[in-house]
Design a protein around this motif. Structure first.
Motif, PDB file in Angstrom:
ATOM      1  N   ASP A   5       7.699  -2.109  -8.867  1.00  0.00           N
ATOM      2  CA  ASP A   5       6.396  -1.572  -9.442  1.00  0.00           C
ATOM      3  C   ASP A   5       5.478  -1.971  -8.529  1.00  0.00           C
ATOM      4  O   ASP A   5       4.341  -1.506  -8.197  1.00  0.00           O
ATOM      5  CB  ASP A   5       6.145  -1.940 -11.172  1.00  0.00           C
ATOM      6  N   ALA A   6       5.494  -3.494  -8.219  1.00  0.00           N
ATOM      7  CA  ALA A   6       4.571  -4.227  -7.361  1.00  0.00           C
ATOM      8  C   ALA A   6       4.439  -3.489  -5.922  1.00  0.00           C
ATOM      9  O   ALA A   6       3.364  -3.133  -5.428  1.00  0.00           O
ATOM     10  CB  ALA A   6       4.779  -5.649  -7.196  1.00  0.00           C
ATOM     11  N   ILE A  51       1.641  -0.648  -1.821  1.00  0.00           N
ATOM     12  CA  ILE A  51       1.621   0.581  -0.787  1.00  0.00           C
ATOM     13  C   ILE A  51       0.764   1.398  -1.111  1.00  0.00           C
ATOM     14  O   ILE A  51       0.186   2.061  -0.272  1.00  0.00           O
ATOM     15  CB  ILE A  51       3.263   0.737  -0.359  1.00  0.00           C
ATOM     16  N   GLY A  52       0.730   2.076  -2.254  1.00  0.00           N
ATOM     17  CA  GLY A  52      -0.138   2.867  -2.821  1.00  0.00           C
ATOM     18  C   GLY A  52      -1.690   2.757  -2.531  1.00  0.00           C
ATOM     19  O   GLY A  52      -2.588   3.734  -2.557  1.00  0.00           O
ATOM     20  N   ARG A  53      -1.858   1.496  -2.599  1.00  0.00           N
ATOM     21  CA  ARG A  53      -3.323   0.908  -2.583  1.00  0.00           C
ATOM     22  C   ARG A  53      -3.859   0.778  -1.216  1.00  0.00           C
ATOM     23  O   ARG A  53      -5.124   0.876  -0.945  1.00  0.00           O
ATOM     24  CB  ARG A  53      -3.349  -0.285  -3.109  1.00  0.00           C
ATOM     25  N   MET A 102      -1.682  -0.818  10.195  1.00  0.00           N
ATOM     26  CA  MET A 102      -0.249  -0.727   9.738  1.00  0.00           C
ATOM     27  C   MET A 102       0.140  -1.701   8.436  1.00  0.00           C
ATOM     28  O   MET A 102      -0.462  -2.746   8.443  1.00  0.00           O
ATOM     29  CB  MET A 102       0.400  -0.605  10.964  1.00  0.00           C
ATOM     30  N   ILE A 103       1.066  -1.398   7.728  1.00  0.00           N
ATOM     31  CA  ILE A 103       1.679  -2.684   6.958  1.00  0.00           C
ATOM     32  C   ILE A 103       2.913  -3.020   7.502  1.00  0.00           C
ATOM     33  O   ILE A 103       3.787  -2.346   7.836  1.00  0.00           O
ATOM     34  CB  ILE A 103       2.130  -1.963   5.624  1.00  0.00           C
ATOM     35  N   LEU A 104       2.785  -4.283   8.301  1.00  0.00           N
ATOM     36  CA  LEU A 104       3.786  -4.763   8.757  1.00  0.00           C
ATOM     37  C   LEU A 104       4.558  -5.674   7.732  1.00  0.00           C
ATOM     38  O   LEU A 104       4.046  -6.902   7.203  1.00  0.00           O
ATOM     39  CB  LEU A 104       3.394  -5.955   9.884  1.00  0.00           C
ATOM     40  N   SER A 105       5.839  -5.377   7.458  1.00  0.00           N
ATOM     41  CA  SER A 105       6.717  -6.184   6.317  1.00  0.00           C
ATOM     42  C   SER A 105       7.746  -6.935   6.938  1.00  0.00           C
ATOM     43  O   SER A 105       7.941  -6.631   8.056  1.00  0.00           O
ATOM     44  CB  SER A 105       7.291  -5.021   5.379  1.00  0.00           C
ATOM     45  N   HIS A 119       6.700   3.551   4.765  1.00  0.00           N
ATOM     46  CA  HIS A 119       5.347   3.044   4.932  1.00  0.00           C
ATOM     47  C   HIS A 119       5.131   2.046   5.545  1.00  0.00           C
ATOM     48  O   HIS A 119       3.833   1.638   5.816  1.00  0.00           O
ATOM     49  CB  HIS A 119       4.796   3.079   3.623  1.00  0.00           C
ATOM     50  N   THR A 120       6.180   1.388   6.067  1.00  0.00           N
ATOM     51  CA  THR A 120       5.692   0.110   6.800  1.00  0.00           C
ATOM     52  C   THR A 120       6.411   0.004   8.006  1.00  0.00           C
ATOM     53  O   THR A 120       7.487   0.671   8.274  1.00  0.00           O
ATOM     54  CB  THR A 120       6.129  -1.307   5.883  1.00  0.00           C
TER      55      THR A 120
END
Ligand code: S3P
Length: 190
Positions: A78-79, A84-86, A18-21, A114-115
């Protein structure tokens, strides 16, 4: 203590992907807690501010000075979209956000969708103590008013958005970075 010892034995492959933000006001410890999570979990850490600086080839205060806040917010979105897209979902990554990132609607939506987002919540007293002396590095804290007034005014505009972005809120006042990281690890069963 048991959680810490157990997690030190795990490799990143044991951690659910997962992405943990991490979100929260400037000075709440996003980057430092991100580093503790990275070392505890053995996973990658992306610091959104560092990513923007590397891409732009300049420091954030210089981006604000040369191009202004709207240009910075566009670079930030943008960043975030790029990062996230990557990510392919095979791997866990800690993503330390800048303190204003979720205020941009596109970024808020990306983070939410997404996170899993942790809001590192701090009182004004804690933030003022941490930020005191570091205002020059924070373009959003420029201005003639005293630090407490600037922090309070900006926090008043942001608090509800931090809360809305979060999957989990943890209060960081008086808590060490290590204990906060362990609290997050426990909450998400990492
Ligand atoms: C900002 C916070 C900063 C950085 C920029 C804008 C903000 O990050 O992204 O100066 O609007 O709160 P930190 O929260 O890591 O200081």
């Amino acid at each position: 203590m048991q959680v810490r010892q157990a997690k030190n034995r795990l490799s990143s492959s044991n951690v659910p992907a997962m992405i943990l933000s991490l979100t929260g006001f400037m000075g709440c410890g996003k980057s430092s807690i991100g580093k503790v999570l990275q070392s505890r979990l053995g996973c990658r850490l992306i610091d959104l501010d560092d990513y923007i600086e590397a891409k732009a080839g300049k420091k954030i205060p210089d981006i604000f000075k040369d191009s202004g806040e709207p240009a910075f917010r566009k670079m930030e979105a943008d960043a975030l979209r790029e990062i996230i897209g990557r990510e392919n979902g095979n791997d866990t990554v800690i993503l330390s956000l800048g303190g204003g990132a979720v205020m941009t609607p596109e970024c808020f939506d990306l983070v939410k969708k997404h996170t899993k987002c942790v809001y590192l919540r701090a009182t004004i007293d804690t933030l003022v103590a941490t930020l005191s002396g570091y205002e020059a590095q924070r373009p959003m804290l420029k201005g003639d008013e005293d630090l407490r007034t600037k922090v309070s005014n900006l926090m008043a505009k942001r608090a509800s958005t931090y809360e809305a972005a979060a999957s989990y809120i943890t209060d960081i006042d008086g808590i060490s970075y290590e204990d906060t990281a362990d609290d997050i690890i426990k909450y998400f069963s990492l």
